[in-house]
Design a protein around this motif. Structure first.
Motif, PDB file in Angstrom:
ATOM      1  N   GLU A  88     -22.851  -4.907  13.445  1.00 49.67           N
ATOM      2  CA  GLU A  88     -22.145  -6.004  14.023  1.00 49.67           C
ATOM      3  C   GLU A  88     -20.865  -5.390  14.908  1.00 49.67           C
ATOM      4  O   GLU A  88     -20.666  -6.559  15.891  1.00 49.67           O
ATOM      5  N   LYS A  89     -20.617  -4.815  14.481  1.00 48.38           N
ATOM      6  CA  LYS A  89     -19.661  -4.009  15.780  1.00 48.38           C
ATOM      7  C   LYS A  89     -19.926  -2.672  17.673  1.00 48.38           C
ATOM      8  O   LYS A  89     -19.546  -2.529  18.075  1.00 48.38           O
ATOM      9  N   MET A  90     -21.620  -2.455  17.055  1.00 45.78           N
ATOM     10  CA  MET A  90     -22.026  -1.515  17.811  1.00 45.78           C
ATOM     11  C   MET A  90     -21.780  -0.140  17.351  1.00 45.78           C
ATOM     12  O   MET A  90     -20.946  -0.501  17.206  1.00 45.78           O
ATOM     13  N   TYR A  91     -22.597   0.755  17.831  1.00 42.37           N
ATOM     14  CA  TYR A  91     -22.903   1.863  17.318  1.00 42.37           C
ATOM     15  C   TYR A  91     -22.550   2.678  18.150  1.00 42.37           C
ATOM     16  O   TYR A  91     -21.103   3.434  18.147  1.00 42.37           O
ATOM     17  N   TYR A  92     -21.887   2.590  19.825  1.00 41.92           N
ATOM     18  CA  TYR A  92     -21.427   3.345  20.513  1.00 41.92           C
ATOM     19  C   TYR A  92     -19.828   2.862  20.402  1.00 41.92           C
ATOM     20  O   TYR A  92     -19.004   3.952  20.186  1.00 41.92           O
ATOM     21  N   LYS A  93     -18.956   1.490  19.778  1.00 47.88           N
ATOM     22  CA  LYS A  93     -17.540   1.786  19.324  1.00 47.88           C
ATOM     23  C   LYS A  93     -17.430   2.535  18.048  1.00 47.88           C
ATOM     24  O   LYS A  93     -16.472   2.531  18.023  1.00 47.88           O
ATOM     25  N   VAL A  94     -18.247   2.343  17.376  1.00 49.57           N
ATOM     26  CA  VAL A  94     -18.381   3.051  15.874  1.00 49.57           C
ATOM     27  C   VAL A  94     -18.305   4.664  15.696  1.00 49.57           C
ATOM     28  O   VAL A  94     -17.029   5.142  15.540  1.00 49.57           O
ATOM     29  N   SER A  95     -19.032   4.755  16.615  1.00 48.24           N
ATOM     30  CA  SER A  95     -19.040   6.492  16.523  1.00 48.24           C
ATOM     31  C   SER A  95     -17.847   7.107  17.532  1.00 48.24           C
ATOM     32  O   SER A  95     -17.175   7.676  17.948  1.00 48.24           O
ATOM     33  N   TYR A  96     -17.546   6.269  18.428  1.00 48.76           N
ATOM     34  CA  TYR A  96     -15.793   6.579  19.369  1.00 48.76           C
ATOM     35  C   TYR A  96     -14.473   6.218  17.735  1.00 48.76           C
ATOM     36  O   TYR A  96     -13.736   7.375  18.314  1.00 48.76           O
ATOM     37  N   PHE A  97     -14.646   5.635  17.272  1.00 47.24           N
ATOM     38  CA  PHE A  97     -14.118   5.924  16.136  1.00 47.24           C
ATOM     39  C   PHE A  97     -14.181   6.622  15.150  1.00 47.24           C
ATOM     40  O   PHE A  97     -12.861   7.007  14.381  1.00 47.24           O
ATOM     41  N   VAL A  98     -14.907   6.978  15.189  1.00 44.67           N
ATOM     42  CA  VAL A  98     -15.065   8.786  14.866  1.00 44.67           C
ATOM     43  C   VAL A  98     -14.151   9.455  14.755  1.00 44.67           C
ATOM     44  O   VAL A  98     -13.539  10.150  14.392  1.00 44.67           O
ATOM     45  N   LYS A  99     -14.822   9.195  16.418  1.00 42.92           N
ATOM     46  CA  LYS A  99     -13.669  10.769  17.176  1.00 42.92           C
ATOM     47  C   LYS A  99     -12.313  10.319  17.049  1.00 42.92           C
ATOM     48  O   LYS A  99     -12.098  11.416  17.096  1.00 42.92           O
ATOM     49  N   LEU A 101     -10.074   9.548  14.802  1.00 44.27           N
ATOM     50  CA  LEU A 101     -10.375  10.285  13.149  1.00 44.27           C
ATOM     51  C   LEU A 101      -9.720  11.422  13.499  1.00 44.27           C
ATOM     52  O   LEU A 101     -10.189  12.627  13.367  1.00 44.27           O
ATOM     53  N   TYR A 102      -7.725  11.442  13.058  1.00 39.16           N
ATOM     54  CA  TYR A 102      -7.455  12.523  14.064  1.00 39.16           C
ATOM     55  C   TYR A 102      -7.416  13.567  12.715  1.00 39.16           C
ATOM     56  O   TYR A 102      -6.492  14.159  11.089  1.00 39.16           O
ATOM     57  N   LEU A 114     -13.121   5.759   8.070  1.00 39.48           N
ATOM     58  CA  LEU A 114     -13.160   4.881   9.285  1.00 39.48           C
ATOM     59  C   LEU A 114     -13.182   3.644   8.842  1.00 39.48           C
ATOM     60  O   LEU A 114     -12.843   3.011  10.428  1.00 39.48           O
ATOM     61  N   GLU A 115     -13.130   3.052   8.319  1.00 34.63           N
ATOM     62  CA  GLU A 115     -13.448   1.482   8.159  1.00 34.63           C
ATOM     63  C   GLU A 115     -11.796   0.717   9.204  1.00 34.63           C
ATOM     64  O   GLU A 115     -11.637   0.204   9.255  1.00 34.63           O
ATOM     65  N   ASN A 116     -11.295   1.835   8.095  1.00 35.20           N
ATOM     66  CA  ASN A 116      -9.986   1.537   8.270  1.00 35.20           C
ATOM     67  C   ASN A 116      -8.790   1.707   9.265  1.00 35.20           C
ATOM     68  O   ASN A 116      -8.248   0.510   9.655  1.00 35.20           O
ATOM     69  N   ILE A 117      -9.203   2.526  10.024  1.00 31.55           N
ATOM     70  CA  ILE A 117      -9.280   2.597  11.335  1.00 31.55           C
ATOM     71  C   ILE A 117      -9.436   1.580  12.366  1.00 31.55           C
ATOM     72  O   ILE A 117      -9.054   1.124  13.185  1.00 31.55           O
ATOM     73  N   PHE A 118     -10.654   1.157  12.247  1.00 33.52           N
ATOM     74  CA  PHE A 118     -11.724   0.452  12.433  1.00 33.52           C
ATOM     75  C   PHE A 118     -10.914  -1.050  12.884  1.00 33.52           C
ATOM     76  O   PHE A 118     -10.992  -1.568  14.059  1.00 33.52           O
ATOM     77  N   TYR A 119     -10.488  -1.196  11.558  1.00 29.11           N
ATOM     78  CA  TYR A 119     -10.334  -3.060  11.077  1.00 29.11           C
ATOM     79  C   TYR A 119      -8.366  -2.822  11.215  1.00 29.11           C
ATOM     80  O   TYR A 119      -7.842  -3.534  12.031  1.00 29.11           O
ATOM     81  N   PHE A 120      -8.075  -1.866  11.214  1.00 25.95           N
ATOM     82  CA  PHE A 120      -6.609  -1.553  11.905  1.00 25.95           C
ATOM     83  C   PHE A 120      -6.250  -1.823  13.689  1.00 25.95           C
ATOM     84  O   PHE A 120      -5.862  -2.593  13.998  1.00 25.95           O
ATOM     85  N   ASP A 121      -7.390  -1.248  14.330  1.00 23.32           N
ATOM     86  CA  ASP A 121      -7.343  -1.596  15.344  1.00 23.32           C
ATOM     87  C   ASP A 121      -7.843  -3.130  16.283  1.00 23.32           C
ATOM     88  O   ASP A 121      -7.102  -3.352  16.962  1.00 23.32           O
ATOM     89  N   ASP A 122      -8.929  -3.920  15.026  1.00 21.86           N
ATOM     90  CA  ASP A 122      -8.911  -5.254  14.702  1.00 21.86           C
ATOM     91  C   ASP A 122      -7.703  -5.927  14.631  1.00 21.86           C
ATOM     92  O   ASP A 122      -7.194  -6.758  15.363  1.00 21.86           O
ATOM     93  N   LEU A 354      -4.003   9.066  10.973  1.00 18.78           N
ATOM     94  CA  LEU A 354      -3.751   8.243  12.195  1.00 18.78           C
ATOM     95  C   LEU A 354      -2.591   8.786  13.614  1.00 18.78           C
ATOM     96  O   LEU A 354      -2.071   9.344  12.588  1.00 18.78           O
ATOM     97  N   ASN A 355      -3.514   9.574  14.601  1.00 19.97           N
ATOM     98  CA  ASN A 355      -2.552   9.730  15.200  1.00 19.97           C
ATOM     99  C   ASN A 355      -1.518   8.603  16.308  1.00 19.97           C
ATOM    100  O   ASN A 355      -1.838   8.360  17.605  1.00 19.97           O
TER     101      ASN A 355
END
Length: 373
Positions: A88-99, A101-102, A114-122, A354-355
């Motif tokens: 749903e969100k594209m691999y490129y974007k998901v993989s960037y959020f993995v990077k 994670l502080y 990972l999900e929390n930081i992703f939906y925080f950006d949302d 979260l950094n």
């Protein structure tokens, strides 16, 4: 025999979607000629100097998941959710959020992290998409009212050069270009905007100030403000602050006003175009002077003052620009802003890894600096 110089005009509307165009030109000696122009357009692959390498091959979603599973620990039942996130969100974007994670302690990163930081950006993106258009509406309306009040309800005051910097040919040329761009937009929307069409047909094509501001984009409005004389911007700042109950923190000058408007514009565009907000280095450059209280109020334990070249392009400085405008708005709008800040605070306390300083430019006392009190 010297070559004759020929002159011609091209209507930009007529070349928008064409590959070529014939143009009739004429010299000073009245000699006419027809010339054929081929319009050069960009095409794929995109070319720049010093290119190397070939297209990157795609991999299956299974391989994408396997690659990320090396960095993210999946609990029982989470693999299906992991697949869904990538689909749903594209691999490129998901993989960037993995990077992003502080993880300073080297603890295992879970899918929930990972999900929390992703939906925080949302949350950041949807909140800004909802909040920032109110600033555009406010600044357009307040400048319209300010100019009409200052210049005796002259509905075409925006065409008077006394409003603008016009002491050099460069300033005059820039103003003419900006007015031309605004006129082109008015012309383009005339078929779908009844108010614009009415003034073109029934008022000789004379577009009053309030119709102009309501029609042109925020970007073109900001271009017009940039051309304005500083004393006019000063009138406008005073006008915005007239009903402001929260002006103690208002550190916007006539010189810095256009940069704060452009900051809000860039932040809004980033949110509207599904761009990542968390961890983004923004291209804006709000005019926050070294002498402004802003720098003295920032409290960051690791150093006395943040690096301006980094801090100025952060999410935090963008929110400071937005706050400047919100604190001049009604209590209803101020309450909307403060609710966002409270909700942001709650979310940030819940999320691990979260950094907020490095990826958002948030000092320790960020909440006190962003709340309007």
């Amino acid at each position: 025999m010297e070559n004759e110089l020929f002159f011609g005009k091209i209507n930009p509307k007529k070349i928008k979607h064409k590959r070529s165009i014939e143009l009739e030109v004429q010299s000073e000696s009245q000699k006419s000629a027809m010339i054929f122009l081929e319009i050069i357009r960009e095409k794929f692959p995109v070319k720049i100097e010093n290119q190397k390498g070939n297209v990157k091959n795609a991999v299956s979603i299974d391989k994408m998941v396997d690659h990320l599973k090396e960095k993210v620990v999946l609990q029982k039942g989470e693999e299906e959710r992991f697949y869904a996130l990538i689909r749903e969100k594209m691999y490129y974007k998901v993989s960037y959020f993995v990077k992003l994670l502080y993880n300073v302690n080297g603890n295992p990163i879970t899918f929930t992290d990972l999900e929390n930081i992703f939906y925080f950006d949302d949350f950041l993106r949807t909140s800004l998409s909802r909040l920032l258009p109110s600033i555009e509406q406010f600044v357009k309306s307040s400048l319209n009212n300010c100019l009409l009040e200052k210049y005796d309800n002259d509905s075409l005051i925006y065409l008077n050069e006394k409003l603008y910097k016009h002491n050099t040919e460069s300033n005059k040329s820039k103003l003419n270009d900006v007015l031309s761009v605004c006129a082109s937009e008015i012309s383009e929307v005339s078929n779908s905007n009844d108010a614009v069409k009415h003034h073109i047909i029934n008022h000789g094509g004379n577009i009053p100030l309030w119709i102009l501001f309501d029609t042109i984009t925020f970007g073109k409005f900001n271009m017009l403000v940039t051309c304005m004389d500083r004393k006019v911007r000063r009138y406008w700042i005073d006008y915005m602050k007239l009903n402001c109950q929260y002006s103690d923190d208002f550190e916007m000058s006539a010189k810095s006003l256009p940069s704060h408007l452009q900051t809000v514009q860039i932040l809004r565009n980033s949110a509207s175009h599904l761009s990542r907000i968390y961890g983004k280095v923004f291209t804006y450059n709000p005019g926050i002077r070294p002498s402004d209280k802003y720098w003295n109020k920032i409290s960051i334990e690791s150093f006395n003052k943040p690096d301006p070249s980094v801090q100025i392009h952060s999410l935090f400085s963008g929110l400071i620009s937005a706050k400047y405008f919100y604190q001049c708005m009604s209590n209803t709008e101020v309450n909307k802003w403060n609710k966002f800040i409270e909700k942001l605070d709650n979310k940030m306390t819940e999320i691990k890894y979260l950094n907020s300083n490095g990826y958002m430019g948030f000092p320790e006392n960020w909440k006190a600096m962003l709340l309007i009190v």
